[in-house]
Structures are given as C-alpha cells and as structure tokens.
Design a protein around this motif. Structure first.
Motif, PDB file in Angstrom:
ATOM      1  N   LYS A  72     -56.738 -48.242 -21.874  1.00 35.57           N
ATOM      2  CA  LYS A  72     -56.025 -47.317 -21.553  1.00 35.57           C
ATOM      3  C   LYS A  72     -56.782 -46.008 -21.815  1.00 35.57           C
ATOM      4  O   LYS A  72     -57.578 -45.956 -22.923  1.00 35.57           O
ATOM      5  CB  LYS A  72     -54.752 -46.974 -21.959  1.00 35.57           C
ATOM      6  CG  LYS A  72     -53.780 -45.796 -21.455  1.00 35.57           C
ATOM      7  CD  LYS A  72     -52.582 -45.677 -22.321  1.00 35.57           C
ATOM      8  CE  LYS A  72     -51.347 -44.773 -21.530  1.00 35.57           C
ATOM      9  NZ  LYS A  72     -50.257 -44.927 -22.262  1.00 35.57           N
ATOM     10  N   ILE A  73     -57.170 -45.092 -20.776  1.00 33.58           N
ATOM     11  CA  ILE A  73     -57.745 -43.866 -20.818  1.00 33.58           C
ATOM     12  C   ILE A  73     -57.060 -42.914 -21.583  1.00 33.58           C
ATOM     13  O   ILE A  73     -56.045 -42.719 -21.101  1.00 33.58           O
ATOM     14  CB  ILE A  73     -58.560 -43.597 -19.473  1.00 33.58           C
ATOM     15  CG1 ILE A  73     -59.612 -44.498 -18.780  1.00 33.58           C
ATOM     16  CG2 ILE A  73     -59.218 -42.116 -19.544  1.00 33.58           C
ATOM     17  CD1 ILE A  73     -60.136 -44.133 -17.485  1.00 33.58           C
ATOM     18  N   THR A  74     -57.473 -42.596 -22.515  1.00 30.92           N
ATOM     19  CA  THR A  74     -56.679 -41.511 -23.633  1.00 30.92           C
ATOM     20  C   THR A  74     -57.133 -40.130 -23.544  1.00 30.92           C
ATOM     21  O   THR A  74     -56.351 -39.199 -23.933  1.00 30.92           O
ATOM     22  CB  THR A  74     -56.516 -42.239 -25.160  1.00 30.92           C
ATOM     23  OG1 THR A  74     -57.912 -42.461 -25.591  1.00 30.92           O
ATOM     24  CG2 THR A  74     -55.806 -43.502 -25.129  1.00 30.92           C
ATOM     25  N   LYS A  75     -58.416 -40.148 -23.214  1.00 34.54           N
ATOM     26  CA  LYS A  75     -58.991 -38.626 -23.337  1.00 34.54           C
ATOM     27  C   LYS A  75     -60.055 -38.423 -22.075  1.00 34.54           C
ATOM     28  O   LYS A  75     -60.991 -39.342 -21.984  1.00 34.54           O
ATOM     29  CB  LYS A  75     -59.620 -38.411 -24.563  1.00 34.54           C
ATOM     30  CG  LYS A  75     -60.296 -37.281 -24.623  1.00 34.54           C
ATOM     31  CD  LYS A  75     -60.797 -36.854 -26.103  1.00 34.54           C
ATOM     32  CE  LYS A  75     -60.026 -36.876 -27.328  1.00 34.54           C
ATOM     33  NZ  LYS A  75     -60.786 -36.387 -28.534  1.00 34.54           N
ATOM     34  N   VAL A  76     -60.009 -37.349 -21.520  1.00 38.68           N
ATOM     35  CA  VAL A  76     -61.135 -37.082 -20.417  1.00 38.68           C
ATOM     36  C   VAL A  76     -61.297 -35.513 -20.656  1.00 38.68           C
ATOM     37  O   VAL A  76     -60.404 -34.827 -20.347  1.00 38.68           O
ATOM     38  CB  VAL A  76     -60.752 -37.349 -19.099  1.00 38.68           C
ATOM     39  CG1 VAL A  76     -61.882 -36.902 -18.079  1.00 38.68           C
ATOM     40  CG2 VAL A  76     -60.496 -38.761 -18.822  1.00 38.68           C
ATOM     41  N   ASN A  77     -62.362 -35.107 -21.342  1.00 39.36           N
ATOM     42  CA  ASN A  77     -62.519 -33.723 -21.500  1.00 39.36           C
ATOM     43  C   ASN A  77     -63.662 -33.204 -20.658  1.00 39.36           C
ATOM     44  O   ASN A  77     -65.186 -33.611 -21.024  1.00 39.36           O
ATOM     45  CB  ASN A  77     -62.724 -33.367 -22.768  1.00 39.36           C
ATOM     46  CG  ASN A  77     -62.902 -31.741 -23.093  1.00 39.36           C
ATOM     47  OD1 ASN A  77     -63.595 -31.242 -22.300  1.00 39.36           O
ATOM     48  ND2 ASN A  77     -62.278 -31.416 -24.264  1.00 39.36           N
ATOM     49  N   TYR A  78     -63.473 -32.693 -19.381  1.00 44.03           N
ATOM     50  CA  TYR A  78     -64.809 -32.228 -18.569  1.00 44.03           C
ATOM     51  C   TYR A  78     -65.706 -31.431 -19.059  1.00 44.03           C
ATOM     52  O   TYR A  78     -66.951 -31.283 -18.997  1.00 44.03           O
ATOM     53  CB  TYR A  78     -64.270 -31.628 -17.183  1.00 44.03           C
ATOM     54  CG  TYR A  78     -63.596 -32.978 -16.512  1.00 44.03           C
ATOM     55  CD1 TYR A  78     -64.465 -33.764 -15.619  1.00 44.03           C
ATOM     56  CD2 TYR A  78     -62.418 -33.216 -16.333  1.00 44.03           C
ATOM     57  CE1 TYR A  78     -63.950 -34.950 -14.932  1.00 44.03           C
ATOM     58  CE2 TYR A  78     -61.710 -34.441 -15.647  1.00 44.03           C
ATOM     59  CZ  TYR A  78     -62.603 -34.856 -14.932  1.00 44.03           C
ATOM     60  OH  TYR A  78     -61.850 -36.008 -14.398  1.00 44.03           O
ATOM     61  N   LYS A  79     -65.114 -30.453 -19.892  1.00 39.03           N
ATOM     62  CA  LYS A  79     -65.787 -29.301 -20.388  1.00 39.03           C
ATOM     63  C   LYS A  79     -66.861 -29.760 -21.540  1.00 39.03           C
ATOM     64  O   LYS A  79     -67.934 -29.501 -21.598  1.00 39.03           O
ATOM     65  CB  LYS A  79     -64.848 -28.196 -21.208  1.00 39.03           C
ATOM     66  CG  LYS A  79     -65.995 -27.133 -21.645  1.00 39.03           C
ATOM     67  CD  LYS A  79     -64.773 -25.938 -21.863  1.00 39.03           C
ATOM     68  CE  LYS A  79     -65.707 -24.788 -22.477  1.00 39.03           C
ATOM     69  NZ  LYS A  79     -64.664 -23.527 -22.771  1.00 39.03           N
ATOM     70  N   LYS A  80     -66.256 -30.663 -22.272  1.00 39.84           N
ATOM     71  CA  LYS A  80     -67.377 -31.272 -23.488  1.00 39.84           C
ATOM     72  C   LYS A  80     -67.922 -32.840 -23.066  1.00 39.84           C
ATOM     73  O   LYS A  80     -68.529 -33.089 -23.944  1.00 39.84           O
ATOM     74  CB  LYS A  80     -66.368 -31.632 -24.690  1.00 39.84           C
ATOM     75  CG  LYS A  80     -65.829 -30.169 -25.436  1.00 39.84           C
ATOM     76  CD  LYS A  80     -65.084 -30.638 -26.627  1.00 39.84           C
ATOM     77  CE  LYS A  80     -64.330 -29.212 -27.248  1.00 39.84           C
ATOM     78  NZ  LYS A  80     -63.914 -29.453 -28.349  1.00 39.84           N
ATOM     79  N   ARG A  81     -67.594 -33.141 -21.902  1.00 42.24           N
ATOM     80  CA  ARG A  81     -68.099 -34.317 -21.072  1.00 42.24           C
ATOM     81  C   ARG A  81     -67.904 -35.470 -22.314  1.00 42.24           C
ATOM     82  O   ARG A  81     -68.637 -36.317 -22.627  1.00 42.24           O
ATOM     83  CB  ARG A  81     -69.512 -34.346 -21.070  1.00 42.24           C
ATOM     84  CG  ARG A  81     -69.976 -33.220 -20.006  1.00 42.24           C
ATOM     85  CD  ARG A  81     -71.332 -33.215 -19.645  1.00 42.24           C
ATOM     86  NE  ARG A  81     -71.786 -32.367 -18.613  1.00 42.24           N
ATOM     87  CZ  ARG A  81     -72.811 -31.307 -19.070  1.00 42.24           C
ATOM     88  NH1 ARG A  81     -73.169 -31.212 -20.215  1.00 42.24           N
ATOM     89  NH2 ARG A  81     -72.999 -30.554 -18.011  1.00 42.24           N
ATOM     90  N   VAL A  82     -66.605 -35.769 -22.566  1.00 44.32           N
ATOM     91  CA  VAL A  82     -65.982 -36.694 -23.505  1.00 44.32           C
ATOM     92  C   VAL A  82     -64.993 -37.484 -22.641  1.00 44.32           C
ATOM     93  O   VAL A  82     -64.115 -37.057 -22.242  1.00 44.32           O
ATOM     94  CB  VAL A  82     -65.448 -35.998 -24.711  1.00 44.32           C
ATOM     95  CG1 VAL A  82     -64.910 -37.207 -25.629  1.00 44.32           C
ATOM     96  CG2 VAL A  82     -66.592 -35.446 -25.386  1.00 44.32           C
TER      97      VAL A  82
END
Length: 158
Positions: A72-82
């Motif tokens: 399951k994708i639990t985190k997508v942070n575009y600003k930090k590219r994580v």
C-alpha cells in the motif's frame, strides 16, 4: 527488533526526471518492462499512484517464500520527493516480519545527476531476529540503476 537499511544510488538524471517516475505509477511500467525476471511483475489493484494505492507484486519463479506481496502506498510528498510503501500481505510478512516499509527519496545531486535514497524499515519479533539478515538493498538498488539507465538512454540523441 527494529531495523533499517539504506542505499544511495547516484544516477545521471535530474531529480525532477527521476521523481517523475518514482512519484507516479510509471515506476510500475519500468519494473514490468525491464525487471520482471528480477523484481517480478506489479499489478495495480486499486488507486492511481497516490496514498492508498494498492499494488500486488508477483515474484519471479524460484523466489523463496509465498511468491507475492501486496503493498500500500502510504506516503507521497511531491515537495520533498518522497514515496513510501508498506507491505500489507505476503512477502516479508509471510516470513514472520511484523512490519516492512520501503521509502524512496529523490535528492538533487547537481544539475545533471541525483541520488535515489532507498530505505527499508522493518520490525521483526526478537525470537525471529535471525530473519533480519535477509533484509538488504539489492533489489531497490537494481530498480534505481534501471531507472537511471532508462532516463539516460531515453534522453540520448539517436
């Protein structure tokens, strides 16, 4: 017992172009196209690549264990590219792990290269601490190298 393993893979592509792949489902296409014999095949069960997306990975023939895992994708942070995924069924959980999380962080190195930091966080019962020795970064490094090669060859003049 909690554990952590980290790999930093330098690739000859900008952080922005690497994130375009890791931050989307394009990474699934790369795995299915170039790495089915190494990483297996990935099927999107539900979602569009954002938090909550469910993935099913079918491991290559001969892989020890149950032969699949659901993530399951639990985190997508575009600003930090994580981007972070958590195994919710099969895979290392079937071997006795309580928790298994993979995180990818794309770091700008310079104008022409970036670092793909692949981190695996896990938890296993103290009675099964010998299982910790099987956790390594080989497969996430192979993925990082493949993404780098894909981007380099894609941008190369004909």
């Amino acid at each position: 017992m909690h554990g952590l393993v980290v790999a930093n893979t330098v690739v000859a592509a900008t952080a922005c172009s690497v994130w375009d792949i890791y931050g989307s489902l394009q990474v699934v296409t790369i795995i299915n196209t170039f790495l089915p014999d190494v990483l297996g095949t990935v099927k999107v069960l539900e979602g569009d690549g954002q938090v909550g997306t469910l993935l099913n990975v079918t491991f290559p023939l001969g892989t020890p264990g149950v032969g699949y895992m659901k993530e399951k994708i639990t985190k997508v942070n575009y600003k930090k590219r994580v981007k972070e995924t958590q195994t919710i069924e099969g895979g290392f959980l079937a071997l006795g792990f309580k928790r298994y999380i993979t995180q990818y962080k794309i770091i700008e190195n310079n104008f022409t290269s970036s670092i793909i930091r692949s981190t695996i966080k896990y938890e296993v019962d103290d009675k099964l601490s010998n299982l910790a020795s099987i956790v390594n970064t080989k497969l996430v490094e192979t993925l990082a190298e493949t993404v780098g090669k894909y981007l380099t060859e894609k941008k190369a003049p004909p």
